[in-house]
Design an enzyme around this catalytic site. Structure first.
Site, PDB file in Angstrom:
ATOM      1  CD  GLU A  72      -1.476  -2.542   1.391  1.00  0.00           C
ATOM      2  OE1 GLU A  72      -0.395  -2.711   1.987  1.00  0.00           O
ATOM      3  OE2 GLU A  72      -2.168  -3.491   0.973  1.00  0.00           O
ATOM      4  CG  HIS A  99      12.541  13.952  11.087  1.00  0.00           C
ATOM      5  ND1 HIS A  99      13.784  13.380  11.321  1.00  0.00           N
ATOM      6  CD2 HIS A  99      12.237  14.629  12.215  1.00  0.00           C
ATOM      7  CE1 HIS A  99      14.205  13.703  12.537  1.00  0.00           C
ATOM      8  NE2 HIS A  99      13.271  14.454  13.106  1.00  0.00           N
TER       9      HIS A  99
HETATM   10  O1  LIG Z   1       1.815  -5.527   0.805  1.00  0.00           O
HETATM   11  C1  LIG Z   1       0.688  -5.952   0.571  1.00  0.00           C
HETATM   12  C2  LIG Z   1      -0.362  -6.092   1.589  1.00  0.00           C
HETATM   13  O2  LIG Z   1       0.125  -6.444   2.828  1.00  0.00           O
HETATM   14  C3  LIG Z   1      -1.514  -6.994   1.189  1.00  0.00           C
HETATM   15  O3  LIG Z   1      -2.565  -6.666   2.027  1.00  0.00           O
HETATM   16  C4  LIG Z   1      -1.188  -8.479   1.302  1.00  0.00           C
HETATM   17  O4  LIG Z   1      -0.136  -8.829   0.456  1.00  0.00           O
HETATM   18  C5  LIG Z   1      -2.418  -9.349   1.006  1.00  0.00           C
HETATM   19  O5  LIG Z   1      -2.092 -10.695   1.169  1.00  0.00           O
HETATM   20  P1  LIG Z   1      -3.088 -11.862   0.792  1.00  0.00           P
HETATM   21  O6  LIG Z   1      -3.527 -11.649  -0.619  1.00  0.00           O
HETATM   22  O7  LIG Z   1      -2.261 -13.106   0.951  1.00  0.00           O
HETATM   23  O8  LIG Z   1      -4.247 -11.809   1.755  1.00  0.00           O
END
Ligand SMILES: O=C[C@H](O)[C@H](O)[C@H](O)COP(=O)(O)O
Length: 153
Positions: A72, A99
């Site tokens: 995100e 900062h």
């Molecule tokens: O960096 C990305 C986020 O943490 C996502 O929310 C995560 O990768 C979602 O994972 P999954 O599709 O395995 O629930």
């Protein structure tokens, strides 16, 4: 303050809790999705939309949420003018404002308790940019890069 917020499925419950928490404080929370829980949804488009809304709405701040907050944050930082910080403690949130003049905070809904994430957001929204010359100089260098490389100016 207006707050633009977005979350994928992994941050969906946290988005609901944060929206309620911030609205109760009088903040104007604008939801950029996801609007329904979908365990297969993808974070980039909704985070980019929230980030673009922050840039288009001076004085507002943004919150992007996911499992770790990593993707995100990466998505939000694709938008020129956005300085998105991954915050995992009150101190990292405060420093992001002091900062870095961060205008978006990214949180991992799977990493911390709800109470910790609420405290991090409260700290982020309350903290002003220090305005110190060295910090402004460094932020200016990032803006210069965006103008030179992305906008050809
Ligand atoms: O960096 C990305 C986020 O943490 C996502 O929310 C995560 O990768 C979602 O994972 P999954 O599709 O395995 O629930």
């Amino acid at each position: 303050m207006r707050v633009h917020i977005a979350a994928d499925h992994a941050g969906f419950d946290l988005k609901s809790a944060l929206t309620e928490h911030l609205s109760a404080q009088g903040h104007d929370v604008v939801d950029h999705g996801a609007f329904v829980y979908d365990p297969a949804d993808d974070y980039p488009a909704m985070c980019i939309e929230a980030a673009e809304a922050v840039v288009a709405d001076p004085g507002s701040l943004g919150i992007v949420l996911g499992g770790s907050g990593n993707g995100e944050q990466i998505a939000a930082n694709k938008v020129d003018g956005v300085r998105a910080a991954l915050a995992w403690s009150v101190e990292t949130a405060v420093l992001a404002r002091q900062h870095n003049d961060a205008n978006v905070v990214s949180l991992g809904g799977r990493m911390l308790s709800l109470e910790d994430n609420l405290a991090i957001v409260d700290a982020f929204l309350a903290e002003p940019f220090s305005g110190d010359e060295r910090h402004a100089r460094r932020i200016g260098q990032l803006a210069d890069y965006e103008r030179r490389v992305h906008q050809g100016a």
